[in-house]
Write an enzyme that holds these catalytic residues in place. Sequence first.
Site, PDB file in Angstrom:
ATOM      1  N   HIS A   7      61.533  46.562 -60.527  1.00 43.77           N
ATOM      2  CA  HIS A   7      61.862  46.702 -59.105  1.00 43.77           C
ATOM      3  C   HIS A   7      61.784  48.133 -58.599  1.00 43.77           C
ATOM      4  O   HIS A   7      62.001  48.378 -57.416  1.00 43.77           O
ATOM      5  CB  HIS A   7      63.218  46.061 -58.790  1.00 43.77           C
ATOM      6  CG  HIS A   7      64.435  46.772 -59.309  1.00 43.77           C
ATOM      7  ND1 HIS A   7      65.373  47.308 -58.464  1.00 43.77           N
ATOM      8  CD2 HIS A   7      64.883  46.993 -60.563  1.00 43.77           C
ATOM      9  CE1 HIS A   7      66.355  47.835 -59.196  1.00 43.77           C
ATOM     10  NE2 HIS A   7      66.083  47.653 -60.465  1.00 43.77           N
ATOM     11  N   CYS A  60      75.783  52.612 -56.382  1.00 51.68           N
ATOM     12  CA  CYS A  60      76.491  51.994 -57.501  1.00 51.68           C
ATOM     13  C   CYS A  60      76.876  50.578 -57.112  1.00 51.68           C
ATOM     14  O   CYS A  60      76.923  50.226 -55.949  1.00 51.68           O
ATOM     15  CB  CYS A  60      77.674  52.833 -57.955  1.00 51.68           C
ATOM     16  SG  CYS A  60      78.929  53.038 -56.733  1.00 51.68           S
ATOM     17  N   THR A  78      64.069  32.554 -73.369  1.00 54.44           N
ATOM     18  CA  THR A  78      62.788  32.175 -72.759  1.00 54.44           C
ATOM     19  C   THR A  78      62.351  33.257 -71.780  1.00 54.44           C
ATOM     20  O   THR A  78      63.136  33.736 -70.964  1.00 54.44           O
ATOM     21  CB  THR A  78      62.930  30.817 -72.036  1.00 54.44           C
ATOM     22  OG1 THR A  78      63.333  29.860 -73.013  1.00 54.44           O
ATOM     23  CG2 THR A  78      61.629  30.383 -71.380  1.00 54.44           C
ATOM     24  N   ASN A 108      66.741  59.804 -61.072  1.00 54.70           N
ATOM     25  CA  ASN A 108      66.780  58.869 -59.948  1.00 54.70           C
ATOM     26  C   ASN A 108      67.369  59.470 -58.689  1.00 54.70           C
ATOM     27  O   ASN A 108      67.072  59.035 -57.581  1.00 54.70           O
ATOM     28  CB  ASN A 108      67.558  57.609 -60.341  1.00 54.70           C
ATOM     29  CG  ASN A 108      68.820  57.903 -61.105  1.00 54.70           C
ATOM     30  OD1 ASN A 108      68.793  58.566 -62.135  1.00 54.70           O
ATOM     31  ND2 ASN A 108      69.934  57.426 -60.614  1.00 54.70           N
ATOM     32  N   SER A 154      61.254  49.505 -65.389  1.00 53.06           N
ATOM     33  CA  SER A 154      61.906  48.394 -64.680  1.00 53.06           C
ATOM     34  C   SER A 154      61.054  48.006 -63.477  1.00 53.06           C
ATOM     35  O   SER A 154      60.645  48.873 -62.695  1.00 53.06           O
ATOM     36  CB  SER A 154      63.302  48.840 -64.223  1.00 53.06           C
ATOM     37  OG  SER A 154      63.900  47.829 -63.450  1.00 53.06           O
ATOM     38  N   GLN A 185      62.357  55.517 -63.141  1.00 53.74           N
ATOM     39  CA  GLN A 185      62.005  56.024 -61.809  1.00 53.74           C
ATOM     40  C   GLN A 185      60.604  56.614 -61.780  1.00 53.74           C
ATOM     41  O   GLN A 185      60.004  56.738 -60.718  1.00 53.74           O
ATOM     42  CB  GLN A 185      63.010  57.092 -61.358  1.00 53.74           C
ATOM     43  CG  GLN A 185      64.358  56.553 -60.981  1.00 53.74           C
ATOM     44  CD  GLN A 185      64.312  55.636 -59.760  1.00 53.74           C
ATOM     45  OE1 GLN A 185      63.368  55.613 -58.979  1.00 53.74           O
ATOM     46  NE2 GLN A 185      65.373  54.873 -59.581  1.00 53.74           N
ATOM     47  N   GLY A 193      65.836  47.135 -66.514  1.00 49.87           N
ATOM     48  CA  GLY A 193      65.732  48.464 -67.116  1.00 49.87           C
ATOM     49  C   GLY A 193      66.958  48.801 -67.952  1.00 49.87           C
ATOM     50  O   GLY A 193      66.861  49.426 -69.014  1.00 49.87           O
ATOM     51  N   THR A 194      68.113  48.385 -67.474  1.00 50.43           N
ATOM     52  CA  THR A 194      69.365  48.640 -68.201  1.00 50.43           C
ATOM     53  C   THR A 194      69.274  48.073 -69.612  1.00 50.43           C
ATOM     54  O   THR A 194      69.641  48.723 -70.596  1.00 50.43           O
ATOM     55  CB  THR A 194      70.540  47.985 -67.430  1.00 50.43           C
ATOM     56  OG1 THR A 194      70.645  48.618 -66.150  1.00 50.43           O
ATOM     57  CG2 THR A 194      71.852  48.108 -68.178  1.00 50.43           C
TER      58      THR A 194
END
Length: 375
Positions: free
Chosen positions: A198, A315, A234, A148, A196, A176, A69-70
């Site tokens: 996860h 964090c 890839t 989040n 994202s 989120q 996501g970052t």
Amino acid sequence: MSLYLDYNATCPVRPQAIDAIAQTLGRVGNPSSIHAAGRTARAVVEAARNDIAALVGGPASTVVFTGCGTEANALAIDSAVATGSRRLIISAIEHDSVIETAKVSGAAVEYLPVTADGVADLAWLQARLAAWDPADGRPFVALMLANNETGVIQPVLEASELVRAAEGWLHVDAIQAAGKILTDSRAMGADTLAISGHKFGGPQGVGALTFGPRATLVRRQHGGGQERGRRAGTENVAGIAGLAAAARAAMVEAIDPAPRDAAAAALKALGAVVIGEAAPRLPNTLCVAMPGWGSDLQVMALDLAGLMVSAGSACSSGKVKASHVLVAMGQDELGGCAIRVSGGWGTTAADWASFVETWSKSHSQFVARHRAPAA
Ligand code: PLP
């Protein structure tokens, strides 16, 4: 007992995603190869692109797979700067991946304030866009769909109308929100939107960015021509297959907020304060403060009792730091006593009840230890 209620940090991988990953990992094939194995891998990636397009809205050709996501957030911000935005308006409650990327983007950064309930101040945005200096290039605004830490849902559709009127670019971090509430980028007027894997039951290390007709993506990573030249490298075929399987599963279910709300009411009855309570919130998230009981002490006590939650946003260093989100909401003091409890696809009403029981017990023990000795 062991109970994981930290889904907003990362959530358990759904069985459907595990199956899809295992099946894909069991087959060789680079999607760029033209032989049969390559074509099979390509088919997996393109089928997944259709699934993600269904989740985020817009044609499959506007979905770019990323490494997380970052990276999806960074691709949007860097593209805006590369195509002429010299000043970025970032909501004060954005995730660090947006804030820190904006800071090093070379553009000037301004922060869009939020109310005490954690909702973006659109009157401020409207006034700011009305006074825009053309020398600052095309206005760029980043407003996340849901926060989040608090779960507070932002007025993205209304913001998009303001940004569109100013001929700007609205980036929406829906990381989120995806899989929990509707994330149709076209319906909400987002020019770019990030997700994202996860955070909704896919694997870690895979995300996606979708873009609309008013956004031009500029590659940040150079090399091969993957992702139509927008993101060299890839493809993570197995991760992409898992991401798509999680998206398909998430799209057909809804999270019931009732058990979370019941838990919130039980904690409030003991003196706790629910952060962002008056605002619309994600159905899975509870940010709650107990005055006098520090966040880190709460998290540690609950961890000893087998319950995993977090203090504000996790964090990478594992340390608890002051939450910029709660500071932006003017909740600095409460922030030091706040925890984030977040469930998801695998969480039951019994889990929320069990959270209340464990939290209440740990709180009683804390109070007993800190009670002033009788005179
Ligand atoms: N944006 C938000 C709102 C998040 O909650 C997170 C993860 O915590 C990210 C971005 C970063 O996503 P990733 O961990 O996939 O890089």
